[in-house]
Design an enzyme around this catalytic site. Structure first.
Site, PDB file in Angstrom:
ATOM      1  N   GLU A  49     -43.296 -52.475   5.701  1.00  0.00           N
ATOM      2  CA  GLU A  49     -43.105 -51.727   6.939  1.00  0.00           C
ATOM      3  C   GLU A  49     -44.110 -50.601   7.084  1.00  0.00           C
ATOM      4  O   GLU A  49     -44.079 -49.852   8.042  1.00  0.00           O
ATOM      5  CB  GLU A  49     -41.676 -51.186   6.987  1.00  0.00           C
ATOM      6  CG  GLU A  49     -40.679 -52.335   7.055  1.00  0.00           C
ATOM      7  CD  GLU A  49     -39.270 -51.825   7.261  1.00  0.00           C
ATOM      8  OE1 GLU A  49     -39.097 -50.620   7.333  1.00  0.00           O
ATOM      9  OE2 GLU A  49     -38.371 -52.670   7.361  1.00  0.00           O
ATOM     10  N   CYS A  66     -30.794 -50.319   4.272  1.00  0.00           N
ATOM     11  CA  CYS A  66     -30.672 -49.267   3.261  1.00  0.00           C
ATOM     12  C   CYS A  66     -31.993 -49.022   2.542  1.00  0.00           C
ATOM     13  O   CYS A  66     -32.169 -47.997   1.918  1.00  0.00           O
ATOM     14  CB  CYS A  66     -29.585 -49.600   2.258  1.00  0.00           C
ATOM     15  SG  CYS A  66     -28.832 -51.186   2.420  1.00  0.00           S
TER      16      CYS A  66
END
Length: 90
Positions: free
Chosen positions: A78, A51
């Site tokens: 990321e 999420c």
DNA sequence: CATTTGACGCCAA
DNA sequence: TTTGGCGCCAAAT
């Protein structure tokens, strides 16, 4: 079901990529269901579902069941970073 | 079953 | 640029 589709879509988000609630809603069938998407993710704290890769259209992070701080960190990890996040990190 | 709630989004002022 | 208000939807009350 809309809910189920949302789960699938979010799970399919590749690393380093982020989708807005609007995008997820659109892919799930209703672009206007962005709120519902957030609600679904909020209720469903499933570890399989990244999420943290779902953000607001504004470029802001929105919320997160484990806390916005973790979400921010994960996104940075990321490779996703923008002015908003940089500002929040300050 | 009727309302409220909430991790949203867009537009007008 | 920052508010406020409206729309829209799934799940919880």
């Amino acid at each position: 079901m809309f809910t189920q589709k949302v789960y699938e879509i979010v799970k399919k988000i590749p690393k380093g990529k982020v989708l807005t609630y609007k995008e997820v809603a659109k892919r799930a069938g209703n672009e206007k269901a962005s709120r519902a998407v957030g609600n679904i993710l909020h209720k469903n704290h499933n570890p399989e579902i990244p999420c943290h890769r779902v953000i607001r259209s504004d470029g802001k992070l929105g919320g997160y069941n484990k806390g916005a701080v973790e979400k921010r960190r994960k996104l940075k990890e990321e490779g996703y970073l923008d002015k908003t996040i940089a500002k929040l990190q300050k």
